[in-house]
Scaffold this motif. Structure first.
Motif, mmCIF file in Angstrom:
data_model
loop_
_atom_site.group_PDB
_atom_site.id
_atom_site.type_symbol
_atom_site.label_atom_id
_atom_site.label_comp_id
_atom_site.label_asym_id
_atom_site.label_seq_id
_atom_site.Cartn_x
_atom_site.Cartn_y
_atom_site.Cartn_z
ATOM 1 N N TYR A 122 0.839 -1.189 0.000
ATOM 2 C CA TYR A 122 0.000 0.000 0.000
ATOM 3 C C TYR A 122 0.883 1.251 0.000
ATOM 4 O O TYR A 122 1.807 1.365 0.809
ATOM 5 N N TYR A 123 0.555 2.169 -0.905
ATOM 6 C CA TYR A 123 1.313 3.403 -1.067
ATOM 7 C C TYR A 123 0.409 4.609 -0.823
ATOM 8 O O TYR A 123 -0.734 4.628 -1.270
ATOM 9 N N CYS A 124 0.935 5.614 -0.147
ATOM 10 C CA CYS A 124 0.217 6.879 -0.118
ATOM 11 C C CYS A 124 0.863 7.824 -1.126
ATOM 12 O O CYS A 124 2.035 7.685 -1.478
ATOM 13 N N ALA A 125 0.058 8.758 -1.587
ATOM 14 C CA ALA A 125 0.492 9.670 -2.632
ATOM 15 C C ALA A 125 -0.092 11.053 -2.381
ATOM 16 O O ALA A 125 -1.168 11.184 -1.798
ATOM 17 N N ALA A 126 0.628 12.060 -2.836
ATOM 18 C CA ALA A 126 0.185 13.449 -2.690
ATOM 19 C C ALA A 126 0.232 14.140 -4.042
ATOM 20 O O ALA A 126 1.144 13.896 -4.844
ATOM 21 N N GLY A 127 -0.744 15.000 -4.267
ATOM 22 C CA GLY A 127 -0.787 15.730 -5.521
ATOM 23 C C GLY A 127 -1.544 17.030 -5.365
ATOM 24 O O GLY A 127 -2.209 17.259 -4.358
ATOM 25 N N SER A 128 -1.456 17.849 -6.374
ATOM 26 C CA SER A 128 -2.094 19.162 -6.301
ATOM 27 C C SER A 128 -3.586 19.087 -6.604
ATOM 28 O O SER A 128 -4.336 20.000 -6.247
ATOM 29 N N ARG A 129 -4.021 18.005 -7.235
ATOM 30 C CA ARG A 129 -5.437 17.859 -7.577
ATOM 31 C C ARG A 129 -5.927 16.486 -7.174
ATOM 32 O O ARG A 129 -5.222 15.495 -7.362
ATOM 33 N N ILE A 130 -7.131 16.407 -6.649
ATOM 34 C CA ILE A 130 -7.695 15.119 -6.269
ATOM 35 C C ILE A 130 -8.037 14.328 -7.525
ATOM 36 O O ILE A 130 -8.572 14.859 -8.496
ATOM 37 N N ALA A 131 -7.672 13.055 -7.530
ATOM 38 C CA ALA A 131 -7.855 12.236 -8.724
ATOM 39 C C ALA A 131 -7.799 10.770 -8.335
ATOM 40 O O ALA A 131 -7.363 10.419 -7.233
ATOM 41 N N THR A 132 -8.226 9.921 -9.266
ATOM 42 C CA THR A 132 -8.111 8.480 -9.060
ATOM 43 C C THR A 132 -6.983 7.878 -9.873
ATOM 44 O O THR A 132 -6.622 6.723 -9.674
ATOM 45 N N SER A 133 -6.423 8.651 -10.773
ATOM 46 C CA SER A 133 -5.326 8.155 -11.608
ATOM 47 C C SER A 133 -3.995 8.357 -10.893
ATOM 48 O O SER A 133 -3.697 9.449 -10.403
ATOM 49 N N ARG A 134 -3.180 7.317 -10.897
ATOM 50 C CA ARG A 134 -1.870 7.423 -10.231
ATOM 51 C C ARG A 134 -0.976 8.445 -10.917
ATOM 52 O O ARG A 134 -0.047 8.968 -10.308
ATOM 53 N N PHE A 135 -1.250 8.732 -12.159
ATOM 54 C CA PHE A 135 -0.413 9.666 -12.909
ATOM 55 C C PHE A 135 -0.637 11.117 -12.481
ATOM 56 O O PHE A 135 0.120 12.007 -12.869
ATOM 57 N N GLN A 136 -1.684 11.371 -11.699
ATOM 58 C CA GLN A 136 -1.975 12.728 -11.233
ATOM 59 C C GLN A 136 -1.281 13.060 -9.927
ATOM 60 O O GLN A 136 -1.405 14.186 -9.438
ATOM 61 N N TYR A 137 -0.569 12.097 -9.349
ATOM 62 C CA TYR A 137 0.070 12.319 -8.065
ATOM 63 C C TYR A 137 1.577 12.458 -8.249
ATOM 64 O O TYR A 137 2.212 11.687 -8.969
ATOM 65 N N ASP A 138 2.128 13.457 -7.570
ATOM 66 C CA ASP A 138 3.530 13.826 -7.776
ATOM 67 C C ASP A 138 4.480 13.172 -6.784
ATOM 68 O O ASP A 138 5.667 13.008 -7.090
ATOM 69 N N TYR A 139 3.977 12.860 -5.600
ATOM 70 C CA TYR A 139 4.845 12.365 -4.533
ATOM 71 C C TYR A 139 4.310 11.035 -4.013
ATOM 72 O O TYR A 139 3.093 10.871 -3.851
ATOM 73 N N TRP A 140 5.235 10.140 -3.711
ATOM 74 C CA TRP A 140 4.880 8.795 -3.278
ATOM 75 C C TRP A 140 5.723 8.376 -2.085
ATOM 76 O O TRP A 140 6.910 8.731 -1.980
ATOM 77 N N GLY A 141 5.091 7.572 -1.215
ATOM 78 C CA GLY A 141 5.850 6.937 -0.157
ATOM 79 C C GLY A 141 6.499 5.664 -0.653
ATOM 80 O O GLY A 141 6.348 5.279 -1.817
ATOM 81 N N GLN A 142 7.212 4.991 0.244
ATOM 82 C CA GLN A 142 7.943 3.780 -0.131
ATOM 83 C C GLN A 142 7.071 2.532 -0.070
ATOM 84 O O GLN A 142 7.450 1.484 -0.569
ATOM 85 N N GLY A 143 5.897 2.651 0.547
ATOM 86 C CA GLY A 143 4.968 1.537 0.605
ATOM 87 C C GLY A 143 5.067 0.746 1.898
ATOM 88 O O GLY A 143 6.114 0.707 2.551
ATOM 89 N N THR A 144 3.958 0.112 2.264
ATOM 90 C CA THR A 144 3.922 -0.765 3.430
ATOM 91 C C THR A 144 3.129 -2.021 3.053
ATOM 92 O O THR A 144 2.091 -1.943 2.404
ATOM 93 N N GLN A 145 3.662 -3.179 3.435
ATOM 94 C CA GLN A 145 3.071 -4.449 3.039
ATOM 95 C C GLN A 145 1.879 -4.800 3.928
ATOM 96 O O GLN A 145 1.969 -4.745 5.156
ATOM 97 N N VAL A 146 0.787 -5.171 3.290
ATOM 98 C CA VAL A 146 -0.385 -5.699 3.973
ATOM 99 C C VAL A 146 -0.633 -7.110 3.453
ATOM 100 O O VAL A 146 -0.760 -7.311 2.239
ATOM 101 N N THR A 147 -0.663 -8.075 4.354
ATOM 102 C CA THR A 147 -0.906 -9.466 3.982
ATOM 103 C C THR A 147 -2.093 -9.986 4.777
ATOM 104 O O THR A 147 -2.098 -9.911 6.009
ATOM 105 N N VAL A 148 -3.088 -10.489 4.061
ATOM 106 C CA VAL A 148 -4.305 -11.003 4.691
ATOM 107 C C VAL A 148 -4.359 -12.509 4.437
ATOM 108 O O VAL A 148 -4.415 -12.940 3.282
ATOM 109 N N SER A 149 -4.334 -13.276 5.498
ATOM 110 C CA SER A 149 -4.374 -14.736 5.362
ATOM 111 C C SER A 149 -5.811 -15.237 5.443
ATOM 112 O O SER A 149 -6.651 -14.662 6.136
ATOM 113 N N SER A 150 -6.063 -16.324 4.740
ATOM 114 C CA SER A 150 -7.426 -16.881 4.708
ATOM 115 C C SER A 150 -7.634 -17.877 5.829
ATOM 116 O O SER A 150 -6.720 -18.283 6.515
#
Length: 122
Positions: free
Chosen positions: A94-122
Motif C-alpha cells: 500500500y502506497y500513499c500519494a500526494a498531488g495538487s489535484r484530487i484524482a483516481t489516476s496514479r499519474f496525477q500524483y507527484d509524490y509517493w511513499g515507499q509503501g507498506t506491506q499488507v498481507t491477509v491470510s485466509s
C-alpha cells in the motif's frame, strides 16, 4: 516538495482490521490532495481511496467501499486508511500519494511513499 512515509502494515487474518498511516513532511501538505494506492504481485498499481485537502471530498474504489475509510489530520500532517473486514484479495503493498489535484489516476500524483506491506491470510 513533500516526503511521505507509510506505516501500519502487517499480517492479519481475513475479517481483521489494520490502520495505515502516512506521515508527510513539507510545507504544502495541507494543500495537497492525498490518496492510497495498492499493488499486488504481478498486477498494476490501483487506486484505493482519495481525499481532498479539506477532507470534504472523498472517494473509494468499489472493491473497498464500505470496508475502508480514509481520513486526514492536517495538524499532524498525516493521512490514514482504516481497513476493516479485510480479505485475502486486499493483500498488496500500500502506497500513499500526494498531488495538487484530487484524482483516481496514479499519474496525477507527484509524490509517493515507499509503501507498506499488507498481507491477509485466509
Amino acid at each position: 516538495q513533500v516526503q511521505l512515509v507509510e506505516s501500519g502494515g502487517g499480517l492479519v487474518q481475513a475479517g481483521g482490521s489494520l490502520r495505515l498511516s502516512c506521515a508527510a513532511s513539507g510545507r504544502t501538505f495541507s494543500s495537497n490532495a492525498m490518496a492510497w494506492f495498492r499493488q499486488a504481485p504481478g498486477k498494476a498499481r490501483e487506486f484505493v481511496a482519495r481525499i481532498s485537502w479539506s477532507g470534504d471530498n472523498i472517494g473509494y474504489a468499489d472493491s473497498v467501499k464500505g470496508r475502508f475509510t480514509i481520513s486526514r489530520d492536517n495538524a499532524k500532517n498525516t493521512v490514514y486508511l482504516q481497513m476493516n473486514n479485510l480479505e485475502p484479495e486486499d493483500t498488496a503493498v500500500y502506497y500513499c500519494a500526494a498531488g495538487s489535484r484530487i484524482a483516481t489516476s496514479r499519474f496525477q500524483y507527484d509524490y509517493w511513499g515507499q509503501g507498506t506491506q499488507v498481507t491477509v491470510s485466509s
